[in-house]
Design a protein around this motif. Structure first.
Motif, PDB file in Angstrom:
ATOM      1  N   TYR A   1       0.824  -1.211   0.000  1.00 42.78           N
ATOM      2  CA  TYR A   1       0.000   0.000   0.000  1.00 42.78           C
ATOM      3  C   TYR A   1       0.860   1.264   0.000  1.00 42.78           C
ATOM      4  CZ  TYR A   1      -3.923  -3.053   0.946  1.00 42.78           C
ATOM      5  OH  TYR A   1      -4.879  -4.043   0.847  1.00 42.78           O
ATOM      6  N   SER A   2       0.270   2.351  -0.482  1.00 43.82           N
ATOM      7  CA  SER A   2       0.923   3.661  -0.408  1.00 43.82           C
ATOM      8  C   SER A   2       0.770   4.213   1.015  1.00 43.82           C
ATOM      9  CB  SER A   2       0.289   4.627  -1.413  1.00 43.82           C
ATOM     10  OG  SER A   2       0.407   4.121  -2.731  1.00 43.82           O
ATOM     11  N   TRP A   3       1.719   5.089   1.388  1.00 41.68           N
ATOM     12  CA  TRP A   3       1.745   5.602   2.756  1.00 41.68           C
ATOM     13  C   TRP A   3       1.840   7.132   2.768  1.00 41.68           C
ATOM     14  CZ3 TRP A   3       2.573   2.928   7.652  1.00 41.68           C
ATOM     15  CH2 TRP A   3       2.489   1.536   7.551  1.00 41.68           C
ATOM     16  N   VAL A   4       1.389   7.706   3.893  1.00 40.05           N
ATOM     17  CA  VAL A   4       1.655   9.115   4.216  1.00 40.05           C
ATOM     18  C   VAL A   4       2.580   9.091   5.418  1.00 40.05           C
ATOM     19  CG1 VAL A   4       0.685  11.382   4.646  1.00 40.05           C
ATOM     20  CG2 VAL A   4      -0.729   9.612   3.577  1.00 40.05           C
ATOM     21  N   VAL A   5       3.770   9.675   5.273  1.00 38.31           N
ATOM     22  CA  VAL A   5       4.782   9.569   6.330  1.00 38.31           C
ATOM     23  C   VAL A   5       5.375  10.942   6.633  1.00 38.31           C
ATOM     24  CG1 VAL A   5       5.393   7.189   5.768  1.00 38.31           C
ATOM     25  CG2 VAL A   5       6.566   9.079   4.617  1.00 38.31           C
TER      26      VAL A   5
ATOM     27  N   LYS B   1      13.430  -7.075   6.211  1.00 38.65           N
ATOM     28  CA  LYS B   1      14.356  -7.210   5.069  1.00 38.65           C
ATOM     29  C   LYS B   1      13.633  -7.129   3.719  1.00 38.65           C
ATOM     30  CE  LYS B   1      17.905  -9.840   7.538  1.00 38.65           C
ATOM     31  NZ  LYS B   1      17.368  -9.545   8.872  1.00 38.65           N
ATOM     32  N   ILE B   2      12.719  -6.161   3.633  1.00 40.29           N
ATOM     33  CA  ILE B   2      12.031  -5.920   2.362  1.00 40.29           C
ATOM     34  C   ILE B   2      12.120  -4.431   2.035  1.00 40.29           C
ATOM     35  CG2 ILE B   2      10.429  -7.852   2.637  1.00 40.29           C
ATOM     36  CD1 ILE B   2       8.306  -5.895   3.518  1.00 40.29           C
ATOM     37  N   PRO B   3      12.006  -4.064   0.746  1.00 34.44           N
ATOM     38  CA  PRO B   3      12.110  -2.647   0.360  1.00 34.44           C
ATOM     39  C   PRO B   3      10.974  -1.812   0.949  1.00 34.44           C
ATOM     40  CG  PRO B   3      12.324  -4.088  -1.545  1.00 34.44           C
ATOM     41  CD  PRO B   3      11.855  -4.947  -0.420  1.00 34.44           C
ATOM     42  N   LEU B   4      11.239  -0.514   1.098  1.00 32.97           N
ATOM     43  CA  LEU B   4      10.205   0.402   1.562  1.00 32.97           C
ATOM     44  C   LEU B   4       9.078   0.479   0.531  1.00 32.97           C
ATOM     45  CD1 LEU B   4      12.316   3.429   2.867  1.00 32.97           C
ATOM     46  CD2 LEU B   4      11.009   1.823   4.254  1.00 32.97           C
ATOM     47  N   PRO B   5       7.858   0.755   0.963  1.00 35.76           N
ATOM     48  CA  PRO B   5       6.765   0.955   0.013  1.00 35.76           C
ATOM     49  C   PRO B   5       7.080   2.118  -0.936  1.00 35.76           C
ATOM     50  CG  PRO B   5       5.926   0.745   2.246  1.00 35.76           C
ATOM     51  CD  PRO B   5       7.405   0.862   2.363  1.00 35.76           C
ATOM     52  N   ALA B   6       6.534   2.056  -2.123  1.00 35.90           N
ATOM     53  CA  ALA B   6       6.703   3.143  -3.086  1.00 35.90           C
ATOM     54  C   ALA B   6       5.552   4.139  -2.935  1.00 35.90           C
ATOM     55  CB  ALA B   6       6.750   2.581  -4.502  1.00 35.90           C
ATOM     56  N   ARG B   7       5.613   5.217  -3.703  1.00 37.99           N
ATOM     57  CA  ARG B   7       4.551   6.228  -3.758  1.00 37.99           C
ATOM     58  C   ARG B   7       4.251   6.819  -2.375  1.00 37.99           C
ATOM     59  NH1 ARG B   7       2.860   1.775  -6.113  1.00 37.99           N
ATOM     60  NH2 ARG B   7       1.178   1.455  -4.621  1.00 37.99           N
ATOM     61  N   LEU B   8       5.296   7.312  -1.724  1.00 33.24           N
ATOM     62  CA  LEU B   8       5.139   7.932  -0.408  1.00 33.24           C
ATOM     63  C   LEU B   8       4.720   9.394  -0.567  1.00 33.24           C
ATOM     64  CD1 LEU B   8       8.319   6.663   1.488  1.00 33.24           C
ATOM     65  CD2 LEU B   8       6.030   5.650   1.462  1.00 33.24           C
ATOM     66  N   VAL B   9       3.883   9.841   0.334  1.00 39.38           N
ATOM     67  CA  VAL B   9       3.589  11.270   0.490  1.00 39.38           C
ATOM     68  C   VAL B   9       4.163  11.696   1.833  1.00 39.38           C
ATOM     69  CG1 VAL B   9       1.794  13.003   0.822  1.00 39.38           C
ATOM     70  CG2 VAL B   9       1.499  11.233  -0.919  1.00 39.38           C
ATOM     71  N   GLU B  10       5.010  12.713   1.823  1.00 37.88           N
ATOM     72  CA  GLU B  10       5.609  13.209   3.070  1.00 37.88           C
ATOM     73  C   GLU B  10       4.836  14.425   3.557  1.00 37.88           C
ATOM     74  OE1 GLU B  10       9.732  14.019   2.806  1.00 37.88           O
ATOM     75  OE2 GLU B  10      10.308  11.949   2.371  1.00 37.88           O
ATOM     76  N   SER B  11       4.342  14.363   4.778  1.00 38.75           N
ATOM     77  CA  SER B  11       3.612  15.498   5.351  1.00 38.75           C
ATOM     78  C   SER B  11       3.469  15.315   6.860  1.00 38.75           C
ATOM     79  CB  SER B  11       2.227  15.629   4.721  1.00 38.75           C
ATOM     80  OG  SER B  11       1.498  16.674   5.330  1.00 38.75           O
TER      81      SER B  11
END
Length: 402
Positions: free
Chosen positions: A293-297, A316-326
């Motif tokens: 899932y996409s995240w807001v971080v 040990k897995i990649p970070l989620p893609a499509r992050l919104v920073e706020s």
């Protein structure tokens, strides 16, 4: 209304009379005529709206207001004295012996204004005086100290290290004097002081509103000013005396040696989503599912952002893609309500939305993410009785929340 800072020379006169208990002895000590000392004391008493001394046959003794004022003035002068000694340490043989006695409040106000604005024209507008007056005050102070305070650059005027040192000490000194004025007003049952708080998101949504409402029941005329912003900015303003208290996530190790922290409670983080989120259909959820899932971080460098990244690093897995920073509570809430995005925060921050079933907590173990929330204040800060009462309410309400 902003409390007016008295003439620095009048403050020195006041301290001399307090120490020596006599205008005559003070006159001999500070080499000022008795009428001038009498006039200085009268101006202080008029501006403060109270008598500072009781006149007896064996001398002059401070009133209750005078004792408060002596404590605050002594602390204020000490801030300036320490800074000036640091500034002239390399040319102390040529610097005037009693340097603080020669510095005026006007010069210090100009110093602070130019240091903050980084521009003489803007500083003069902020002080509501002519630019030539600000120039003259700043340059007179430079000559007095024997150091360069301001340097021109391509962007305007930059404050030297010496200017920054004295500007910080001046702001702390002025803060002490304002607290003294507020304490004297409270003694006369006319407390209209202001408590300035730098607040981080979690505190704004939990203990702070409850504390303000309960505090104002007892102190209806005291103003509360809440300042928001990045932690680094709030810390800077706290150390400069612009803010009384920072309320939010504590930093370890301590962010500076001139501040102290006090933990109030340690809530864990939670994964938050809209009430009908697909993940709520699962009884057990792992990091692999969260990564779909996409995240807001929050932005990088914050404790919550680190906790978010640790969820996936530990698996040990990649970070989620499509992050919104706020860090905007309103934006985060709207993004969650209108999509399948997830966020990481304390459930306390969205307690109301959870109670009315707009948002839900995703079942994922995060007990290890408990982070200390609390107070950060200047180590040298001496709160007024009014400020102390507000601190007590913060502690009391935090205990209830915990």
């Amino acid at each position: 209304m902003e409390a007016s800072i008295p003439n620095l020379r009048h403050l020195r006169v006041f301290l001399a009379v307090t120490e020596l208990k006599s205008i005559t002895r003070a006159s001999d000590s500070i080499f000022l005529s008795q009428p001038a000392i009498t006039q200085a004391i009268a101006k202080l008493e008029s501006s403060l709206g109270t008598l500072l001394f009781e006149r007896h046959s064996d001398g002059m003794y401070p009133t209750a207001s005078g004792e408060i004022w002596q404590k605050r003035v002594s602390r204020a002068i000490n801030h300036i004295q320490t800074a000036t000694q640091d500034i002239v340490k390399d040319n102390k043989d040529t610097a005037p012996k009693n340097l603080v006695a020669l510095i005026s409040t006007t010069q210090l106000r100009a110093l602070v204004a130019v240091s903050e604005a980084q521009n003489f024209s803007i500083a003069s507008r902020n002080l509501a005086v002519s630019q030539s007056s600000v120039h003259r005050a700043a340059r007179d102070l430079e000559r007095l100290l024997g150091v360069t305070l301001f340097e021109k650059n391509s962007l305007g005027t930059s404050a030297t290290k010496a200017a920054q040192t004295l500007a910080k000490a001046t702001k702390l000194a002025f803060s002490e004097l304002r607290q003294g004025i507020h304490e004297i007003n409270a003694l006369q049952f006319k407390d209209v002081s202001t408590i300035t708080i730098g607040s981080m998101p979690l505190a704004r949504m939990t203990i702070l509103p409850k504390s303000i409402l309960r505090f104002n029941e007892r102190h209806p005329d005291v103003n509360i000013k809440v300042t928001e912003g990045p932690y680094s900015d709030l810390l800077h303003h706290l150390r400069q005396g612009d803010i009384d208290i920072i309320l939010g996530a504590l930093r370890y190790p301590s962010p500076a040696d001139d501040v102290i922290q006090e933990e109030l409670w340690s809530p864990p983080l939670s994964i938050i989503a809209r009430k009908d989120h697909p993940l709520l259909q699962h009884q057990q959820i792992d990091a692999q599912q969260l990564a779909q899932y996409s995240w807001v971080v929050p932005t990088e460098g914050t404790p919550t952002r680190q906790a978010f990244e640790d969820i996936f690093a530990d698996a040990k897995i990649p970070l989620p893609a499509r992050l919104v920073e706020s860090s905007s509570q309103i934006l985060i809430r709207e993004l969650l309500l209108e999509s399948d995005r997830l966020t990481l925060m304390s459930a306390h921050q969205v307690e109301r939305e959870i109670n009315i079933e707009l948002l839900s907590v995703i079942p994922f173990p995060l007990e290890h993410t408990r982070r200390p929330i609390g107070l950060c204040v200047r180590k040298s800060w001496l709160p007024t009785l009014t400020q102390s009462h507000f601190l007590s309410l913060l502690r009391e309400i935090s205990e209830q929340v915990r």
